[in-house]
Design a protein around this motif. Structure first.
Motif, PDB file in Angstrom:
ATOM      1  N   ALA A 161       0.988  -1.248  -0.007  1.00  0.00           N
ATOM      2  CA  ALA A 161      -0.050   0.353   0.207  1.00  0.00           C
ATOM      3  C   ALA A 161       0.994   1.283   0.214  1.00  0.00           C
ATOM      4  N   MET A 162       2.132   1.153   0.897  1.00  0.00           N
ATOM      5  CA  MET A 162       2.707   2.477   0.940  1.00  0.00           C
ATOM      6  C   MET A 162       3.597   2.545  -0.227  1.00  0.00           C
ATOM      7  N   PHE A 163       3.963   1.368  -0.965  1.00  0.00           N
ATOM      8  CA  PHE A 163       4.375   1.631  -2.411  1.00  0.00           C
ATOM      9  C   PHE A 163       3.555   2.289  -3.512  1.00  0.00           C
ATOM     10  N   ALA A 164       2.324   1.738  -3.254  1.00  0.00           N
ATOM     11  CA  ALA A 164       1.407   2.049  -4.076  1.00  0.00           C
ATOM     12  C   ALA A 164       1.109   3.659  -4.211  1.00  0.00           C
ATOM     13  N   ALA A 165       1.039   3.793  -2.802  1.00  0.00           N
ATOM     14  CA  ALA A 165       1.091   5.507  -2.429  1.00  0.00           C
ATOM     15  C   ALA A 165       2.247   6.165  -3.020  1.00  0.00           C
ATOM     16  N   ALA A 166       3.455   5.721  -2.690  1.00  0.00           N
ATOM     17  CA  ALA A 166       4.473   6.351  -3.335  1.00  0.00           C
ATOM     18  C   ALA A 166       4.649   6.664  -4.634  1.00  0.00           C
TER      19      ALA A 166
ATOM     20  N   HIS B 230      16.932  -6.410 -12.267  1.00  0.00           N
ATOM     21  CA  HIS B 230      18.249  -6.503 -12.484  1.00  0.00           C
ATOM     22  C   HIS B 230      18.859  -5.344 -13.143  1.00  0.00           C
ATOM     23  N   GLY B 231      18.271  -5.053 -14.285  1.00  0.00           N
ATOM     24  CA  GLY B 231      18.767  -3.679 -14.964  1.00  0.00           C
ATOM     25  C   GLY B 231      18.950  -2.394 -14.005  1.00  0.00           C
ATOM     26  N   GLU B 232      17.962  -2.245 -13.249  1.00  0.00           N
ATOM     27  CA  GLU B 232      18.057  -1.199 -12.303  1.00  0.00           C
ATOM     28  C   GLU B 232      19.011  -1.395 -11.247  1.00  0.00           C
TER      29      GLU B 232
ATOM     30  N   ARG C 259      14.060  -9.270   1.368  1.00  0.00           N
ATOM     31  CA  ARG C 259      13.284  -9.348   2.628  1.00  0.00           C
ATOM     32  C   ARG C 259      11.798  -8.822   2.555  1.00  0.00           C
ATOM     33  N   THR C 260      11.422  -7.733   1.832  1.00  0.00           N
ATOM     34  CA  THR C 260      10.272  -7.031   1.599  1.00  0.00           C
ATOM     35  C   THR C 260       9.310  -8.089   1.001  1.00  0.00           C
ATOM     36  N   LEU C 261       9.756  -8.259  -0.151  1.00  0.00           N
ATOM     37  CA  LEU C 261       8.763  -8.919  -1.292  1.00  0.00           C
ATOM     38  C   LEU C 261       9.143 -10.414  -1.738  1.00  0.00           C
ATOM     39  N   LEU C 262      10.356 -10.537  -1.804  1.00  0.00           N
ATOM     40  CA  LEU C 262      10.569 -11.707  -2.811  1.00  0.00           C
ATOM     41  C   LEU C 262      10.576 -12.999  -2.014  1.00  0.00           C
ATOM     42  N   ARG C 263      10.951 -12.874  -0.725  1.00  0.00           N
ATOM     43  CA  ARG C 263      10.874 -14.228   0.218  1.00  0.00           C
ATOM     44  C   ARG C 263       9.352 -14.641   0.362  1.00  0.00           C
ATOM     45  N   ARG C 264       8.481 -13.871  -0.152  1.00  0.00           N
ATOM     46  CA  ARG C 264       7.033 -14.100   0.338  1.00  0.00           C
ATOM     47  C   ARG C 264       6.830 -15.056  -1.326  1.00  0.00           C
ATOM     48  N   MET C 265       7.728 -15.266  -2.067  1.00  0.00           N
ATOM     49  CA  MET C 265       7.480 -15.409  -3.576  1.00  0.00           C
ATOM     50  C   MET C 265       8.236 -16.736  -3.915  1.00  0.00           C
ATOM     51  N   VAL C 266       8.740 -17.454  -2.891  1.00  0.00           N
ATOM     52  CA  VAL C 266       9.381 -18.586  -3.530  1.00  0.00           C
ATOM     53  C   VAL C 266       8.723 -19.703  -4.190  1.00  0.00           C
TER      54      VAL C 266
ATOM     55  N   PRO D 107       7.677 -18.092  -9.858  1.00  0.00           N
ATOM     56  CA  PRO D 107       8.616 -17.103 -10.753  1.00  0.00           C
ATOM     57  C   PRO D 107       7.719 -16.169 -11.550  1.00  0.00           C
ATOM     58  N   LEU D 108       6.370 -16.344 -11.910  1.00  0.00           N
ATOM     59  CA  LEU D 108       5.646 -15.543 -12.505  1.00  0.00           C
ATOM     60  C   LEU D 108       5.274 -14.305 -11.588  1.00  0.00           C
ATOM     61  N   ASP D 109       4.940 -14.541 -10.348  1.00  0.00           N
ATOM     62  CA  ASP D 109       4.735 -13.455  -9.351  1.00  0.00           C
ATOM     63  C   ASP D 109       5.982 -12.543  -9.435  1.00  0.00           C
ATOM     64  N   THR D 110       7.152 -13.247  -9.162  1.00  0.00           N
ATOM     65  CA  THR D 110       8.214 -12.454  -8.968  1.00  0.00           C
ATOM     66  C   THR D 110       8.581 -11.548 -10.272  1.00  0.00           C
ATOM     67  N   LEU D 111       8.308 -12.118 -11.405  1.00  0.00           N
ATOM     68  CA  LEU D 111       7.999 -11.140 -12.513  1.00  0.00           C
ATOM     69  C   LEU D 111       7.634 -10.034 -12.685  1.00  0.00           C
ATOM     70  N   LEU D 112       6.224  -9.912 -12.008  1.00  0.00           N
ATOM     71  CA  LEU D 112       5.511  -8.668 -12.074  1.00  0.00           C
ATOM     72  C   LEU D 112       6.035  -7.943 -10.876  1.00  0.00           C
ATOM     73  N   VAL D 113       6.442  -8.201  -9.824  1.00  0.00           N
ATOM     74  CA  VAL D 113       6.638  -7.470  -8.644  1.00  0.00           C
ATOM     75  C   VAL D 113       7.962  -6.893  -9.033  1.00  0.00           C
ATOM     76  N   THR D 114       9.008  -7.687  -9.466  1.00  0.00           N
ATOM     77  CA  THR D 114      10.352  -6.899  -9.727  1.00  0.00           C
ATOM     78  C   THR D 114      10.207  -5.936 -10.913  1.00  0.00           C
ATOM     79  N   PHE D 115       9.253  -6.173 -11.674  1.00  0.00           N
ATOM     80  CA  PHE D 115       9.101  -5.417 -12.963  1.00  0.00           C
ATOM     81  C   PHE D 115       8.370  -3.835 -12.319  1.00  0.00           C
ATOM     82  N   GLY D 116       7.498  -4.072 -11.148  1.00  0.00           N
ATOM     83  CA  GLY D 116       7.355  -2.843 -10.588  1.00  0.00           C
ATOM     84  C   GLY D 116       8.387  -2.121  -9.858  1.00  0.00           C
ATOM     85  N   VAL D 117       9.070  -2.989  -9.289  1.00  0.00           N
ATOM     86  CA  VAL D 117      10.368  -2.461  -8.522  1.00  0.00           C
ATOM     87  C   VAL D 117      11.178  -1.593  -9.323  1.00  0.00           C
ATOM     88  N   SER D 118      11.315  -2.138 -10.550  1.00  0.00           N
ATOM     89  CA  SER D 118      12.331  -1.622 -11.578  1.00  0.00           C
ATOM     90  C   SER D 118      11.614  -0.180 -12.048  1.00  0.00           C
ATOM     91  N   LEU D 119      10.328  -0.124 -12.108  1.00  0.00           N
ATOM     92  CA  LEU D 119       9.778   1.339 -12.549  1.00  0.00           C
ATOM     93  C   LEU D 119      10.062   2.228 -11.437  1.00  0.00           C
TER      94      LEU D 119
END
Lengths: 432, 300
Positions: free
Chosen positions: A18-23, B39-41, B89-96, B99-111
């Motif tokens: 949610a925080m990320f989304a807000a940011a 990874h690019g970021e 710690r915050t995201l990926l360890r919940r997605m062991v 792989p497809l979830d990690t793709l979306l989440v890390t794409f968001g992180v990259s943006l």
């Protein structure tokens, strides 16, 4: 314990998301705040009530591979708008810039151009750099009968009634550069360019010229926009040992290309290069050491000696900082805004047809010297210049055409160019 | 002959860049099954490190650009590694194992990271000043070898040597290999797979940071510097084979050489197409890559 922990973790994750989304949301809001044009040039525009401003669009790549060049052009347009507003605006109204980011992505340019014309209802758009972005925007401006001021030198063979071209067309930059090469006895040429419409069309023209004037084209290579693996192309150039590389690379690839050329031990007295898309602004990114002594062809340098240019450079530096430089497209963008404002004053309205009519033959003392809008093709007459990059990263002029050259986008005055134009200029001619 | 040698050097040089950008990915993607679009970021974070030290920090004023660059190597390694750990710690360890979830989440992180870079360093690309001792060149048998390129080759060789030593001799390295080969078995044998994942991801991210410092020598640095390398990095890992260091090395070299020669014999634009066609054709015969490895890999 074991069972509650993951849940708590899950809650934390949701909170975090949610925080990320807000940011993220904040970020988006920020970018629309600047992107949405609430950032007034000078502060007056925001205070003025709606009916007293004229909205003008600014559409350049503020991110991505072309931002190295386009951000400064956008700055120059804001400077011109500020100057016009300080002098009382246009038709007594303040100009209100609406800024959009084309993001170095051609479909985005078309999309944002349509948004500017339909949602923001702007009177004119100042925008574009690559020909690919212009070609993407062209159908939008023709379809909605909008007006685009395009500030960069390009490959010619175009004359849309909805575009004003304030940069050089081929006979004001590339052909004078070729003439200069012939004059200097540089006859073996290697063509290197980015892989899109401008370099490919420019090289088609260069090859037609070469055939007529006895130049040997030793090779021709195109790199994708944004490519940084230039080692092989540089090796091919070094193996061919041309007198000169005619460089139509755009954006970041120039940085990698010149770094590699210098790293392989080339100096300008071995293989000279002549670039048509590298100006003062790009020299900083390339690193002066890598490009000092190489040639560039333009219609304006920061060092161009006119009283108007002295004022322009001083104003630009005062607004954006002493370390900033001006360059040809920056100047052409600045000239474009002033020409449009003059045409609107002349026409008494921002109506596209009236502005187009009023612009014909309009003369302006630009920083590059006197320019005149053509009475049929919406290009402007310009003085061609060749310069050499000096140790300060500025460009010293070594040659100029002496007087403004009439724009000839379809190269009708040149016998060797017969067949290159496929009637692109006929409609404009007929209309005039 | 000279041209041939020259292309071999260009190919190896390109291969070394491909390898250094793919090395980290061969850990996070190859060993953990995380499709890390960020990874690019992480490369971008590394690439901005020497720029930050040289131009914004003010710590290395007065011609110390070279020192700043050397300092940037470990600092870029650490900075990207720490961002990677934060992601893990915050995201990926919940997605062991997803792989497809990690793709979306890390794409968001990259943006998010790209926008953060634009807000911090501005949209225009910036130039990293090469240390003066990297601006020269050597000539051997008519082949011009810029120091900058040799430096990247040496750096990647050093990184590979250090990594293989780490994986072979250190307990942490051995644990990483155990988890990679069979996660469940490692877990029932008493290994904390979470802790191992954290180490693996730190290492993968930190290597991306190191790659970033290296590629800042080649081109200019901007918020999208990483996106230009991400496709190449995945290509290397897939061609090389998942989860094997040796695979990444062979894959990077093969792609580098193929690229250099096809570009030399045809043209730069056709050369690119030739490489992709060759990779697609190759994967028809060896879907598991050059160095195949019996693993449940992505679906584990």
């Amino acid at each position: 314990m074991k069972t509650t922990r993951p849940r708590r973790g899950l809650m934390a994750l949701f909170l975090l998301l949610a925080m990320f989304a807000a940011a993220c949301g904040d970020n988006n809001d920020n970018s629309t705040a600047t992107g949405g044009g609430e950032e007034p040039a000078g502060g007056e525009a925001a205070d003025a009530p709606d009916g007293d401003t004229i909205k003008v669009g600014i559409l350049h790549s503020l991110s991505g591979t072309m931002s190295i060049s386009e951000v400064a052009v956008h700055d120059a347009e804001l400077l011109a708008i500020e100057e016009i507003n300080e002098a009382g605006g246009v038709l007594g109204k303040q100009l209100e810039p609406v800024i959009e980011d084309g993001a170095s992505d051609w479909p985005t340019f078309a999309e944002k151009a349509e948004k500017l014309l339909t949602v923001d209802d702007v009177a004119v758009v100042f925008g574009g750099w690559t020909s690919a972005s212009r070609k993407a925007m062209l159908p939008v401006f023709e379809g909605l009968d909008g007006l685009l001021f395009y500030p960069v030198q390009y490959e010619g063979l175009e004359a849309s009634p909805n575009i004003f071209y304030t940069g050089a067309t081929t006979n004001q930059q590339i052909i004078p550069a070729l003439d200069y090469m012939v004059e200097q006895g540089m006859t073996d040429v290697y063509l290197v360019g980015s892989d899109y419409v401008f370099p490919r069309t420019a090289n088609k023209i260069i090859k037609a010229y070469a055939e007529e004037h006895g130049l040997n084209v030793l090779g021709e290579d195109y790199l994708p926009l944004g490519e940084t693996a230039t080692a092989t192309v540089v090796s091919k150039v070094m193996d061919a040992q041309p007198d000169v590389v005619f460089n139509t690379l755009n954006g970041d690839t120039n940085v990698a290309f010149f770094k590699e050329l210098a790293a392989k031990g080339n100096t300008p007295d071995q293989i000279q290069t002549i670039s048509v898309s590298v100006a003062e602004e790009e020299v900083g990114g390339i690193g002066v050491d890598n490009i000092e002594g190489h040639l560039v062809a333009w219609d304006y340098f920061q060092t161009t000696d006119t009283p108007e240019n002295e004022e322009f450079v001083a104003a630009f530096k005062a607004k954006y900082g002493e370390d900033r430089v001006t360059a040809d497209p920056i100047e052409a963008a600045y000239v474009g805004v002033h020409l449009w404002a003059m045409a609107v004053e002349e026409a008494g309205t921002t109506d596209v047809d009236a502005v187009r009519e009023a612009a014909k033959g309009l003369a302006f003392d630009a920083p590059e010297g006197p320019v005149t809008v053509s009475d049929w093709n919406q290009h402007i007459s310009k003085t061609a210049r060749i310069g050499v990059v000096n140790a300060e990263g500025l460009i010293d002029e070594v040659w100029n055409s002496g007087e403004p050259i009439e724009p000839d986008p379809c190269l009708e005055k040149y016998d060797w160019a017969v067949g290159l134009a496929q009637g692109e200029c006929d409609a404009a001619k007929e209309a005039a | 002959m000279e041209a041939l040698l020259e292309q071999i050097f260009n190919g190896v040089s390109l291969g070394s860049i491909l390898l250094i950008v793919a090395l980290g990915l061969s850990f996070s993607f190859g060993q953990m099954g995380v499709i890390n679009m960020a990874h690019g970021e992480l490369i971008m974070i590394g690439a901005y490190t020497p720029y930050f030290l040289q131009s914004e920090s003010g710590w290395f004023d007065g011609g110390a650009a070279g020192t700043a660059f050397v300092v940037a190597l470990p600092l870029g390694f650490l900075a990207a590694g720490l961002v990677g750990v934060a992601m893990e710690r915050t995201l990926l360890r919940r997605m062991v194992g997803r792989p497809l979830d990690t793709l979306l989440v890390t794409f968001g992180v990259s943006l998010i990271l790209q926008q953060a870079a634009r807000d911090t360093f501005g949209a225009p690309n910036v130039d990293v000043v090469s240390p003066t001792w990297l601006t020269g060149r050597w000539e051997l048998l008519g082949v011009v070898m810029p120091h900058r390129r040799l430096f990247i080759i040496a750096l990647v060789m050093l990184a590979v040597a250090a990594l293989s030593a780490f994986l072979a001799t250190r307990p942490e390295g051995r644990r990483m290999r155990a988890v990679m080969q069979n996660r469940d078995l490692a877990e029932v044998s008493g290994l904390s797979t979470r802790r191992v994942d954290r180490t693996t991801f730190f290492l993968g991210s930190a290597l991306a940071g190191l790659a970033g410092v290296a590629v800042s020598l080649v081109g200019s640095v901007g918020s999208q510097v990483g996106t230009g390398y991400i496709v190449d990095a995945f290509l290397v890992v897939i061609v090389g084979g998942l989860g094997k260091l040796r695979g990444a090395i062979v894959g990077a070299l093969a792609l580098g050489l193929l690229n250099a020669f096809s570009e030399f014999w045809t043209s730069a634009s056709i050369g690119k197409a030739v490489v992709f066609v060759a990779v697609i054709a190759f994967l028809q015969f060896r879907p598991n890559g050059l160095v195949s490895f019996r693993t449940r890999g992505l679906v584990a």
